[in-house]
Design a protein around this motif. Sequence first.
Motif, PDB file in Angstrom:
ATOM      1  N   MET A  47      69.369  32.104  47.452  1.00 54.46           N
ATOM      2  CA  MET A  47      69.062  32.264  46.031  1.00 54.46           C
ATOM      3  C   MET A  47      69.251  30.952  45.259  1.00 54.46           C
ATOM      4  O   MET A  47      68.433  30.611  44.405  1.00 54.46           O
ATOM      5  CB  MET A  47      69.944  33.356  45.419  1.00 54.46           C
ATOM      6  N   GLU A  48      70.318  30.216  45.572  1.00 57.40           N
ATOM      7  CA  GLU A  48      70.603  28.958  44.854  1.00 57.40           C
ATOM      8  C   GLU A  48      69.499  27.925  45.111  1.00 57.40           C
ATOM      9  O   GLU A  48      69.208  27.094  44.232  1.00 57.40           O
ATOM     10  CB  GLU A  48      71.949  28.346  45.277  1.00 57.40           C
ATOM     11  N   PHE A  49      68.919  27.976  46.303  1.00 56.38           N
ATOM     12  CA  PHE A  49      67.847  27.036  46.625  1.00 56.38           C
ATOM     13  C   PHE A  49      66.614  27.329  45.750  1.00 56.38           C
ATOM     14  O   PHE A  49      65.989  26.413  45.211  1.00 56.38           O
ATOM     15  CB  PHE A  49      67.476  27.127  48.114  1.00 56.38           C
ATOM     16  N   VAL A  50      66.288  28.599  45.592  1.00 55.84           N
ATOM     17  CA  VAL A  50      65.134  28.996  44.773  1.00 55.84           C
ATOM     18  C   VAL A  50      65.366  28.594  43.304  1.00 55.84           C
ATOM     19  O   VAL A  50      64.470  28.066  42.638  1.00 55.84           O
ATOM     20  CB  VAL A  50      64.872  30.523  44.881  1.00 55.84           C
ATOM     21  N   VAL A  51      66.581  28.819  42.832  1.00 54.12           N
ATOM     22  CA  VAL A  51      66.924  28.432  41.459  1.00 54.12           C
ATOM     23  C   VAL A  51      66.744  26.921  41.291  1.00 54.12           C
ATOM     24  O   VAL A  51      66.153  26.456  40.304  1.00 54.12           O
ATOM     25  CB  VAL A  51      68.377  28.867  41.111  1.00 54.12           C
ATOM     26  N   HIS A  52      67.195  26.184  42.275  1.00 56.16           N
ATOM     27  CA  HIS A  52      67.059  24.718  42.228  1.00 56.16           C
ATOM     28  C   HIS A  52      65.584  24.291  42.197  1.00 56.16           C
ATOM     29  O   HIS A  52      65.203  23.393  41.443  1.00 56.16           O
ATOM     30  CB  HIS A  52      67.774  24.085  43.426  1.00 56.16           C
ATOM     31  N   VAL A  53      64.751  24.944  42.997  1.00 58.58           N
ATOM     32  CA  VAL A  53      63.306  24.655  43.039  1.00 58.58           C
ATOM     33  C   VAL A  53      62.676  24.875  41.660  1.00 58.58           C
ATOM     34  O   VAL A  53      61.886  24.048  41.182  1.00 58.58           O
ATOM     35  CB  VAL A  53      62.609  25.546  44.105  1.00 58.58           C
ATOM     36  N   LEU A  54      63.043  25.977  41.031  1.00 56.47           N
ATOM     37  CA  LEU A  54      62.465  26.303  39.719  1.00 56.47           C
ATOM     38  C   LEU A  54      62.878  25.278  38.664  1.00 56.47           C
ATOM     39  O   LEU A  54      62.067  24.886  37.814  1.00 56.47           O
ATOM     40  CB  LEU A  54      62.872  27.721  39.304  1.00 56.47           C
ATOM     41  N   HIS A  62      68.313  26.677  33.669  1.00 59.13           N
ATOM     42  CA  HIS A  62      69.085  27.377  34.712  1.00 59.13           C
ATOM     43  C   HIS A  62      69.058  28.893  34.531  1.00 59.13           C
ATOM     44  O   HIS A  62      68.810  29.628  35.483  1.00 59.13           O
ATOM     45  CB  HIS A  62      70.529  26.869  34.748  1.00 59.13           C
ATOM     46  N   SER A  63      69.281  29.351  33.290  1.00 57.63           N
ATOM     47  CA  SER A  63      69.341  30.809  33.078  1.00 57.63           C
ATOM     48  C   SER A  63      67.975  31.473  33.312  1.00 57.63           C
ATOM     49  O   SER A  63      67.896  32.551  33.899  1.00 57.63           O
ATOM     50  CB  SER A  63      69.881  31.130  31.686  1.00 57.63           C
ATOM     51  N   GLN A  64      66.894  30.803  32.886  1.00 59.48           N
ATOM     52  CA  GLN A  64      65.542  31.334  33.130  1.00 59.48           C
ATOM     53  C   GLN A  64      65.224  31.313  34.619  1.00 59.48           C
ATOM     54  O   GLN A  64      64.582  32.241  35.137  1.00 59.48           O
ATOM     55  CB  GLN A  64      64.498  30.491  32.374  1.00 59.48           C
ATOM     56  N   ALA A  65      65.687  30.251  35.299  1.00 52.59           N
ATOM     57  CA  ALA A  65      65.433  30.119  36.739  1.00 52.59           C
ATOM     58  C   ALA A  65      66.116  31.253  37.512  1.00 52.59           C
ATOM     59  O   ALA A  65      65.540  31.822  38.440  1.00 52.59           O
ATOM     60  CB  ALA A  65      65.915  28.760  37.232  1.00 52.59           C
ATOM     61  N   VAL A  66      67.342  31.594  37.095  1.00 59.79           N
ATOM     62  CA  VAL A  66      68.062  32.707  37.740  1.00 59.79           C
ATOM     63  C   VAL A  66      67.285  34.007  37.524  1.00 59.79           C
ATOM     64  O   VAL A  66      67.093  34.793  38.456  1.00 59.79           O
ATOM     65  CB  VAL A  66      69.514  32.827  37.199  1.00 59.79           C
ATOM     66  N   GLU A  67      66.806  34.211  36.294  1.00 62.09           N
ATOM     67  CA  GLU A  67      66.027  35.426  35.978  1.00 62.09           C
ATOM     68  C   GLU A  67      64.767  35.537  36.832  1.00 62.09           C
ATOM     69  O   GLU A  67      64.472  36.593  37.394  1.00 62.09           O
ATOM     70  CB  GLU A  67      65.591  35.399  34.500  1.00 62.09           C
ATOM     71  N   ILE A  68      64.020  34.432  36.933  1.00 63.14           N
ATOM     72  CA  ILE A  68      62.767  34.444  37.704  1.00 63.14           C
ATOM     73  C   ILE A  68      63.063  34.664  39.190  1.00 63.14           C
ATOM     74  O   ILE A  68      62.391  35.464  39.853  1.00 63.14           O
ATOM     75  CB  ILE A  68      61.964  33.135  37.474  1.00 63.14           C
ATOM     76  N   MET A  69      64.094  33.973  39.691  1.00 61.82           N
ATOM     77  CA  MET A  69      64.470  34.139  41.100  1.00 61.82           C
ATOM     78  C   MET A  69      64.792  35.607  41.398  1.00 61.82           C
ATOM     79  O   MET A  69      64.364  36.167  42.420  1.00 61.82           O
ATOM     80  CB  MET A  69      65.658  33.225  41.417  1.00 61.82           C
ATOM     81  N   LEU A  70      65.545  36.250  40.479  1.00 65.21           N
ATOM     82  CA  LEU A  70      65.915  37.659  40.686  1.00 65.21           C
ATOM     83  C   LEU A  70      64.698  38.588  40.600  1.00 65.21           C
ATOM     84  O   LEU A  70      64.632  39.591  41.316  1.00 65.21           O
ATOM     85  CB  LEU A  70      66.993  38.082  39.676  1.00 65.21           C
TER      86      LEU A  70
END
Length: 114
Positions: A47-54, A62-70
């Motif tokens: 999950m952290e890798f996907v957040v980093h990619v975004l 960061h907060s939007q990236a976590v939302e999209i990843m989820l």
Amino acid sequence: MQTDRWRMMADTPDGEGDTTVVTKTKPKTQRPPMYKVLLLNDDYTPMEFVVHVLERFFGISHSQAVEIMLTVHKKGVAVVGVFSYEIAETKVAQVMDFARRNQHPLQCTMEKED
Ligand code: TYC
């Protein structure tokens, strides 16, 4: 908007009482086709890798990236951005290359917008 003037000669046999009819023709505004960049879920990419990619390739907070990843994690896919063909192609290539270099099976694709 463009104005077209049509001279009408058919009102009377001698051409008397000619009228001018003004019509409007819509100018065809040309917009380039746009492409959605999609991120696909898998069971292995952290999950952290996907957040980093975004964050890194799409400039997402960061907060939007976590939302999209989820969203991807739960629904299987999500649109991460909409771009011109060339930009979308570049983003997909950057993500796929970064995932491959880090040995994650993350998949990123593009799709023409309707
Ligand atoms: N499903 C992955 C996991 O549980 C996380 C993940 C999220 C993977 C989004 C890919 O595009 C993705 N580790």
